[in-house]
Motif scaffolding. Structure first.
Motif, PDB file in Angstrom:
ATOM      1  N   PHE A 121       1.135  -0.874  -0.037  1.00 30.29           N
ATOM      2  CA  PHE A 121       0.168   0.330  -0.693  1.00 30.29           C
ATOM      3  C   PHE A 121       0.973   1.350   0.080  1.00 30.29           C
ATOM      4  O   PHE A 121       0.610   2.365  -0.571  1.00 30.29           O
ATOM      5  N   GLY A 122       1.600   1.272   0.613  1.00 32.63           N
ATOM      6  CA  GLY A 122       3.270   2.803   0.812  1.00 32.63           C
ATOM      7  C   GLY A 122       3.610   2.485  -0.489  1.00 32.63           C
ATOM      8  O   GLY A 122       3.423   3.708  -1.135  1.00 32.63           O
ATOM      9  N   ALA A 123       3.820   1.583  -1.209  1.00 34.97           N
ATOM     10  CA  ALA A 123       4.444   1.261  -2.468  1.00 34.97           C
ATOM     11  C   ALA A 123       3.407   2.091  -3.600  1.00 34.97           C
ATOM     12  O   ALA A 123       3.761   3.232  -4.830  1.00 34.97           O
ATOM     13  N   ALA A 124       2.937   1.499  -3.179  1.00 36.26           N
ATOM     14  CA  ALA A 124       1.052   2.001  -4.747  1.00 36.26           C
ATOM     15  C   ALA A 124       1.058   3.532  -4.287  1.00 36.26           C
ATOM     16  O   ALA A 124       1.356   4.309  -5.379  1.00 36.26           O
ATOM     17  N   TRP A 125       0.960   4.124  -2.807  1.00 35.13           N
ATOM     18  CA  TRP A 125       0.799   5.289  -3.034  1.00 35.13           C
ATOM     19  C   TRP A 125       1.602   6.622  -3.258  1.00 35.13           C
ATOM     20  O   TRP A 125       1.366   7.487  -4.128  1.00 35.13           O
ATOM     21  N   ALA A 126       3.305   6.017  -3.581  1.00 35.73           N
ATOM     22  CA  ALA A 126       4.728   6.494  -3.949  1.00 35.73           C
ATOM     23  C   ALA A 126       4.810   6.072  -5.344  1.00 35.73           C
ATOM     24  O   ALA A 126       5.013   7.221  -6.480  1.00 35.73           O
ATOM     25  N   ALA A 127       4.185   5.611  -5.983  1.00 35.18           N
ATOM     26  CA  ALA A 127       4.103   5.331  -7.114  1.00 35.18           C
ATOM     27  C   ALA A 127       4.030   6.412  -8.203  1.00 35.18           C
ATOM     28  O   ALA A 127       4.102   6.075  -9.213  1.00 35.18           O
ATOM     29  N   ILE A 128       2.885   6.855  -7.722  1.00 36.03           N
ATOM     30  CA  ILE A 128       2.178   8.004  -8.620  1.00 36.03           C
ATOM     31  C   ILE A 128       2.551   9.524  -8.864  1.00 36.03           C
ATOM     32  O   ILE A 128       2.935   9.622  -9.758  1.00 36.03           O
ATOM     33  N   PRO A 129       3.212   9.558  -7.282  1.00 34.81           N
ATOM     34  CA  PRO A 129       3.963  10.969  -8.031  1.00 34.81           C
ATOM     35  C   PRO A 129       5.490  10.005  -8.469  1.00 34.81           C
ATOM     36  O   PRO A 129       6.144  11.446  -9.532  1.00 34.81           O
ATOM     37  N   ALA A 130       5.827   8.828  -8.417  1.00 35.18           N
ATOM     38  CA  ALA A 130       6.790   7.905  -8.996  1.00 35.18           C
ATOM     39  C   ALA A 130       6.717   8.330 -10.777  1.00 35.18           C
ATOM     40  O   ALA A 130       7.669   8.755 -11.174  1.00 35.18           O
ATOM     41  N   TYR A 131       5.559   8.035 -10.851  1.00 33.99           N
ATOM     42  CA  TYR A 131       5.193   7.726 -12.546  1.00 33.99           C
ATOM     43  C   TYR A 131       5.376   9.264 -12.837  1.00 33.99           C
ATOM     44  O   TYR A 131       5.851   9.132 -14.155  1.00 33.99           O
TER      45      TYR A 131
END
Length: 363
Positions: A121-131
């Motif tokens: 869940f933490g990674a998924a939330w970081a994935a959007i700004p990363a993209y």
């Protein structure tokens, strides 16, 4: 060649900065008419003088290890992830869903499942700004801080409208089942004086394992080399065949996963339910921890311990010295951040000159 030994960079310079910060804090305490020596005694005794103090100090330390490592991994890729608050909040949601909807037969299995859920869940939330950074050029600082607010609003909505116990006014989930409860320090270290009310739990050892894992990743794997190379020079990294999109995404996913894993300590280990604002600023403290620890797991561990002591010792100081308010404790913490972050070169440059003068001259 490095201007100074690694140990001096990771340990000595932060230690000198902390001493300077404490001297400045002592001056502030003296200015309001209290004894800085007595205040320091109360803080140290409150943080380390009893099993009770150690229990809370190490509990806070556990949170700061996770968020500090999260920021440190992103730093190595020259990414400023200040979205630890939101990533940790979503990690808590993952823990809650895993703990509430799966009948775990034993806490060890629940710990594994909840750790995976928190990380995902933490990674998924970081994935959007990363993209958005990797593909659209959006600045990672802006997107991660905005996602903190979105995560907070989302969590409030879910706790009020979806997960709230029927008939209860409290915006929190139901208590987790017995099979998910993590052993507290009174269970595995009761002989040291820890009581059942101590919040310290086995997730502390997960945090220590995370320090080792991050060290192995950054300094002993090809991926870690690519992350560090990209952080030192994007142009050189691209020339060497390293994909900026790949490194940005992977570094931020790992960073978000580490921040999310904070939830196993506070949500599964201590509260045993998900409540509003359980992160309580730990994501932002992680920035200071990573800066002070020079983004090295050993430094992060020591810095997290310091901030854990400041939190617990500060609470005791506020209770023992009414003239020192909670805001004054925040000032002391801010001075530590100031000296270890913004004023870093004030200590670093003289130390570099000192080590250069001590180095034997080549013929």
């Amino acid at each position: 060649m490095d201007k100074m030994p690694k140990w001096a960079d990771v340990i000595l310079i932060p230690l000198i900065s902390v001493v300077l910060a404490l001297l400045a804090s002592g001056a502030v305490v003296a200015f309001i008419g209290e004894s800085p020596f007595e205040a320091m005694r109360i803080m140290i005794d409150g943080a380390f003088g009893s099993a009770y103090g150690w229990g809370y100090t190490l509990f806070y330390t556990t949170n700061f290890i996770f968020t500090g490592l999260a920021v440190a991994v992103a730093f190595h890729a020259r990414l400023f992830n200040i979205g630890g608050e939101g990533q940790a909040a979503l990690g808590g949601l993952g823990v809650a869903m895993m703990a509430l909807y799966i009948p775990w037969p034993h806490w060890s299995l629940a710990l594994i499942g909840c750790t995976i859920a928190a990380a995902l869940f933490g990674a998924a939330w970081a994935a959007i700004p990363a993209y958005l950074q990797a593909k659209r050029g959006s600045h990672i600082v802006i997107t991660t801080i905005m996602f903190n607010f979105i995560a907070s609003a989302l969590l409030v909505y879910l706790l009020v409208n979806v997960f709230r116990v029927e008939g209860s006014m409290a915006p929190e989930t139901a208590r987790f089942a017995e099979g998910t409860h993590l052993p507290s320090a009174s269970t595995f270290a009761g002989f040291l004086g820890f009581r059942p009310s101590t919040p310290l739990n086995v997730s502390f050892f997960v945090a220590l394992a995370a320090c080792v894992a991050v060290w192995l990743l950054i300094w002993r794997t090809r991926l870690g080399y690519e992350i560090r190379a990209f952080g030192h020079s994007e142009t050189a990294a691209v020339y060497a065949g390293i994909s900026p999109v790949k490194i940005t995404m992977i570094a931020m996913l790992i960073s978000g996963a580490l921040a999310g894993m904070m939830a196993i300590n506070s949500v599964q280990g201590e509260a045993e339910r998900l409540v509003i604002d359980y992160v309580q600023g730990a994501g932002f403290v992680g920035i200071a921890v990573a800066l002070m620890g020079r983004s090295h797991p050993v430094g992060v561990l020591l810095a997290a311990l310091l901030f854990g002591a400041l939190y617990q010792g500060g609470a005791e100081l506020e209770f023992e010295m009414p003239a020192i308010s909670r805001e004054m404790i925040v000032v002391i913490q801010a001075l530590v951040i100031l000296f270890t972050g913004a004023l870093d070169n004030m200590v670093r440059m003289p130390m570099e000159k000192l080590f250069l003068s001590l180095r034997p001259r080549s013929e």
